[in-house]
Design a protein around this motif. Structure first.
Motif, PDB file in Angstrom:
ATOM      1  N   LEU A   1      -3.362  16.267  31.545  1.00 53.79           N
ATOM      2  CA  LEU A   1      -3.766  17.125  32.637  1.00 53.79           C
ATOM      3  C   LEU A   1      -4.736  16.692  33.538  1.00 53.79           C
ATOM      4  O   LEU A   1      -5.574  15.831  33.095  1.00 53.79           O
ATOM      5  CB  LEU A   1      -4.680  18.512  31.832  1.00 53.79           C
ATOM      6  N   GLN A   2      -4.588  17.185  34.828  1.00 55.00           N
ATOM      7  CA  GLN A   2      -5.366  16.499  35.782  1.00 55.00           C
ATOM      8  C   GLN A   2      -5.825  17.823  36.660  1.00 55.00           C
ATOM      9  O   GLN A   2      -5.154  18.787  36.635  1.00 55.00           O
ATOM     10  CB  GLN A   2      -4.505  15.826  36.957  1.00 55.00           C
ATOM     11  N   GLU A   3      -7.150  17.667  37.172  1.00 54.76           N
ATOM     12  CA  GLU A   3      -7.665  18.757  37.826  1.00 54.76           C
ATOM     13  C   GLU A   3      -7.786  18.193  39.342  1.00 54.76           C
ATOM     14  O   GLU A   3      -8.256  16.933  39.558  1.00 54.76           O
ATOM     15  CB  GLU A   3      -9.205  18.983  37.127  1.00 54.76           C
ATOM     16  N   ARG A   4      -7.557  19.135  40.487  1.00 50.94           N
ATOM     17  CA  ARG A   4      -7.775  19.021  41.768  1.00 50.94           C
ATOM     18  C   ARG A   4      -8.362  20.151  42.353  1.00 50.94           C
ATOM     19  O   ARG A   4      -7.721  21.044  42.396  1.00 50.94           O
ATOM     20  CB  ARG A   4      -6.511  18.623  42.409  1.00 50.94           C
ATOM     21  N   GLY A   5      -9.526  20.155  42.618  1.00 52.97           N
ATOM     22  CA  GLY A   5     -10.366  21.219  43.153  1.00 52.97           C
ATOM     23  C   GLY A   5     -10.270  22.467  42.032  1.00 52.97           C
ATOM     24  O   GLY A   5     -10.689  22.163  40.850  1.00 52.97           O
ATOM     25  N   SER A   6      -9.874  23.705  42.193  1.00 52.20           N
ATOM     26  CA  SER A   6      -9.888  24.478  41.423  1.00 52.20           C
ATOM     27  C   SER A   6      -8.491  24.592  40.528  1.00 52.20           C
ATOM     28  O   SER A   6      -8.273  25.841  39.907  1.00 52.20           O
ATOM     29  CB  SER A   6     -10.111  26.088  42.239  1.00 52.20           C
ATOM     30  N   PHE A   7      -7.626  23.757  40.712  1.00 51.83           N
ATOM     31  CA  PHE A   7      -6.211  23.595  40.118  1.00 51.83           C
ATOM     32  C   PHE A   7      -6.191  22.572  38.916  1.00 51.83           C
ATOM     33  O   PHE A   7      -6.743  21.718  39.180  1.00 51.83           O
ATOM     34  CB  PHE A   7      -5.161  23.661  41.390  1.00 51.83           C
ATOM     35  N   CYS A   8      -5.328  23.101  38.006  1.00 55.38           N
ATOM     36  CA  CYS A   8      -5.253  21.977  36.816  1.00 55.38           C
ATOM     37  C   CYS A   8      -3.538  21.789  36.790  1.00 55.38           C
ATOM     38  O   CYS A   8      -3.091  22.842  36.930  1.00 55.38           O
ATOM     39  CB  CYS A   8      -5.501  22.814  35.459  1.00 55.38           C
ATOM     40  N   PHE A   9      -3.003  20.714  36.937  1.00 53.28           N
ATOM     41  CA  PHE A   9      -1.558  19.993  36.728  1.00 53.28           C
ATOM     42  C   PHE A   9      -1.251  19.527  35.362  1.00 53.28           C
ATOM     43  O   PHE A   9      -2.199  18.843  34.910  1.00 53.28           O
ATOM     44  CB  PHE A   9      -1.205  19.120  37.857  1.00 53.28           C
ATOM     45  N   ALA A  10      -0.198  19.871  34.761  1.00 57.61           N
ATOM     46  CA  ALA A  10       0.275  18.891  33.776  1.00 57.61           C
ATOM     47  C   ALA A  10       1.372  18.185  34.291  1.00 57.61           C
ATOM     48  O   ALA A  10       2.201  18.397  34.907  1.00 57.61           O
ATOM     49  CB  ALA A  10       0.730  19.761  32.600  1.00 57.61           C
ATOM     50  N   SER A  11       1.279  16.886  33.905  1.00 63.49           N
ATOM     51  CA  SER A  11       2.164  15.920  34.148  1.00 63.49           C
ATOM     52  C   SER A  11       2.511  15.044  32.987  1.00 63.49           C
ATOM     53  O   SER A  11       1.945  14.916  31.983  1.00 63.49           O
ATOM     54  CB  SER A  11       1.749  15.094  35.412  1.00 63.49           C
ATOM     55  N   CYS A  12       3.807  14.648  32.726  1.00 66.44           N
ATOM     56  CA  CYS A  12       4.245  13.619  31.846  1.00 66.44           C
ATOM     57  C   CYS A  12       4.815  12.506  32.280  1.00 66.44           C
ATOM     58  O   CYS A  12       5.269  12.008  33.303  1.00 66.44           O
ATOM     59  CB  CYS A  12       5.420  14.450  31.182  1.00 66.44           C
ATOM     60  N   SER A  13       4.898  11.364  31.287  1.00 69.21           N
ATOM     61  CA  SER A  13       5.448  10.092  31.343  1.00 69.21           C
ATOM     62  C   SER A  13       6.865  10.028  31.932  1.00 69.21           C
ATOM     63  O   SER A  13       7.168   8.998  32.454  1.00 69.21           O
ATOM     64  CB  SER A  13       4.935   9.220  30.489  1.00 69.21           C
ATOM     65  N   CYS A  14       7.738  11.034  31.537  1.00 69.92           N
ATOM     66  CA  CYS A  14       8.933  11.236  31.925  1.00 69.92           C
ATOM     67  C   CYS A  14       9.409  11.636  33.177  1.00 69.92           C
ATOM     68  O   CYS A  14      10.191  11.540  33.606  1.00 69.92           O
ATOM     69  CB  CYS A  14       9.588  12.003  31.023  1.00 69.92           C
ATOM     70  N   GLY A  15       8.161  11.876  34.088  1.00 72.17           N
ATOM     71  CA  GLY A  15       8.304  12.365  35.429  1.00 72.17           C
ATOM     72  C   GLY A  15       8.049  13.936  35.591  1.00 72.17           C
ATOM     73  O   GLY A  15       8.269  14.147  36.726  1.00 72.17           O
ATOM     74  N   TRP A  16       8.072  14.493  34.658  1.00 70.25           N
ATOM     75  CA  TRP A  16       8.028  15.955  34.632  1.00 70.25           C
ATOM     76  C   TRP A  16       6.553  16.320  35.120  1.00 70.25           C
ATOM     77  O   TRP A  16       5.802  15.582  34.960  1.00 70.25           O
ATOM     78  CB  TRP A  16       8.418  16.504  33.353  1.00 70.25           C
ATOM     79  N   PHE A  17       6.596  17.513  36.041  1.00 73.79           N
ATOM     80  CA  PHE A  17       5.140  17.933  35.982  1.00 73.79           C
ATOM     81  C   PHE A  17       5.120  19.602  36.216  1.00 73.79           C
ATOM     82  O   PHE A  17       6.426  20.134  36.703  1.00 73.79           O
ATOM     83  CB  PHE A  17       4.546  17.234  37.541  1.00 73.79           C
ATOM     84  N   ALA A  18       4.083  20.107  36.123  1.00 71.39           N
ATOM     85  CA  ALA A  18       4.315  21.708  36.178  1.00 71.39           C
ATOM     86  C   ALA A  18       3.440  22.192  37.405  1.00 71.39           C
ATOM     87  O   ALA A  18       2.753  21.258  38.119  1.00 71.39           O
ATOM     88  CB  ALA A  18       3.159  22.210  35.054  1.00 71.39           C
ATOM     89  N   PRO A  19       3.713  23.260  37.980  1.00 72.34           N
ATOM     90  CA  PRO A  19       2.886  23.564  38.988  1.00 72.34           C
ATOM     91  C   PRO A  19       1.473  23.748  38.873  1.00 72.34           C
ATOM     92  O   PRO A  19       1.160  23.905  37.708  1.00 72.34           O
ATOM     93  CB  PRO A  19       3.451  24.905  39.400  1.00 72.34           C
ATOM     94  N   GLY A  20       0.620  23.786  39.904  1.00 66.96           N
ATOM     95  CA  GLY A  20      -0.779  23.808  39.841  1.00 66.96           C
ATOM     96  C   GLY A  20      -1.176  25.154  39.181  1.00 66.96           C
ATOM     97  O   GLY A  20      -0.719  26.237  39.714  1.00 66.96           O
ATOM     98  N   ARG A  21      -2.206  25.205  38.422  1.00 63.38           N
ATOM     99  CA  ARG A  21      -2.516  26.633  37.880  1.00 63.38           C
ATOM    100  C   ARG A  21      -4.125  26.541  38.071  1.00 63.38           C
ATOM    101  O   ARG A  21      -4.862  25.415  37.857  1.00 63.38           O
ATOM    102  CB  ARG A  21      -2.282  26.612  36.242  1.00 63.38           C
ATOM    103  N   ARG A  22      -4.616  27.790  38.236  1.00 62.37           N
ATOM    104  CA  ARG A  22      -6.154  28.149  38.290  1.00 62.37           C
ATOM    105  C   ARG A  22      -6.662  28.257  36.788  1.00 62.37           C
ATOM    106  O   ARG A  22      -7.509  27.948  36.424  1.00 62.37           O
ATOM    107  CB  ARG A  22      -6.277  29.332  38.977  1.00 62.37           C
TER     108      ARG A  22
END
Length: 60
Positions: A21-42
């Protein structure tokens, strides 16, 4: 005759999905080593659920 190939091949498990999980400002993103990533969530909880679903389903 000698062979280097074993009589029975051992199945290789698929690589593990390493989700972060990574945070950028007020958004949190999930990303994976396989290249998958989720949309930013508050909501951090929703980002964690996205990551857990990906780990469980293994979908890219």
């Amino acid at each position: 005759m000698s062979s280097d190939v074993p009589a029975e091949s051992v199945p290789v498990p698929p690589p593990a999905h390493l989700v972060a999980l990574q945070e950028r400002g007020s958004f949190c993103f999930a990303s994976c080593s396989c290249g998958w990533f989720a949309p930013g969530r508050r909501s951090r909880d929703r980002a964690r659920r996205d990551a857990d679903e990906h780990r469980r389903d293994g979908t890219a």
